[in-house]
Design an enzyme around this catalytic site. Sequence first.
Site, PDB file in Angstrom:
ATOM      1  CE  LYS A   1      59.892  73.698  14.822  1.00 50.87           C
ATOM      2  NZ  LYS A   1      59.770  75.018  15.248  1.00 50.87           N
TER       3      LYS A   1
ATOM      4  CG  ASP B   1      64.970  78.903  14.896  1.00 51.07           C
ATOM      5  OD1 ASP B   1      64.589  78.311  13.622  1.00 51.07           O
ATOM      6  OD2 ASP B   1      64.437  79.204  15.781  1.00 51.07           O
TER       7      ASP B   1
ATOM      8  CD  GLN C   1      57.825  77.172  17.220  1.00 48.50           C
ATOM      9  OE1 GLN C   1      58.657  76.639  17.378  1.00 48.50           O
ATOM     10  NE2 GLN C   1      57.051  77.760  16.202  1.00 48.50           N
TER      11      GLN C   1
END
Length: 289
Positions: free
Chosen positions: A55, A122, A99
């Site tokens: 990422k 997200d 995460q």
Amino acid sequence: MTQAQLIDGKAIALQLRKKIGEETDALIKQHGIKPGLAVVLVGEDPASSVYVRNKGIATKKAGMESFTHQLPSDTSQQDLLRLVEQLNQDARVHGILVQLPLPKQIDADKVLCAIDPDKDVDGFHPINAGRLMTGQPGPVPCTPKGCIVLAKSVRADLTGLEAVVVGRSNIVGKPVAQLLLNENCTVTIAHSRTKDLASVVRRADLVVAAVGLPQFIRGDWIKPGACIIDVGINRLELEDGKTRLVGDVAFDEARLVAGSITPVPGGVGPMTIAMLLSNTLDAAKRPIT
Ligand code: GUN
């Protein structure tokens, strides 16, 4: 025997990332805004570490600012919440991603709720889940968004299709079902406890497989010509001690029956990062749109 069309997620993602990079350049030149993405990793889970590193690399490649925060596995919830609050206040940070999974001493729901909903790239904050459900604009979870782009790459209009989503997680199953409903599909959410799952999947013109079980969905469950989007990433141990990545669908069987199918790797996986960059760019653009 004819074989299904392969849906090349890697190529589609690369094309999208190129476009996002160009739009990022324009945003910097025209408005002086450099999109910034903060990614937080707690602990040393090997798969999560690889995802987080990728990422960061993709963010920089798109011309964005990347902030990676690696915290030890015994980090307290209070310390993580403090970092999230600091990132909420940081004007250089337009997107925040924590995460998952998080270590057991941390309540993931509490952490996701602490992220500023407008920085929640997200799309996991309950406010954004609610926005998706009620048709209001807001960040949409990356993997589900990628699944829709891949399905539409073979069939631009999904209206009227029977779609079966296998899996009911907050990260993939539920949001992808909502997105398919928004595309006018008739949507069934099935899962590991569904009775006669094979016959439910057999109805589907479009299958999204997100159960997290290697090669769980067999070729003879698939309706001839169906489009198969495989979200699974499972590491299979081989006899020679090596490992191989496989999806939730028995690919070699399914490709003989399906009309189109995503490979693993190279299908849904690369799309998740492209969508994350897209959500970060949208968040950075918000003050000027
Ligand atoms: N872990 C596995 N997939 C994801 C994702 O899409 N977002 C976050 N934050 N964690 C994950």
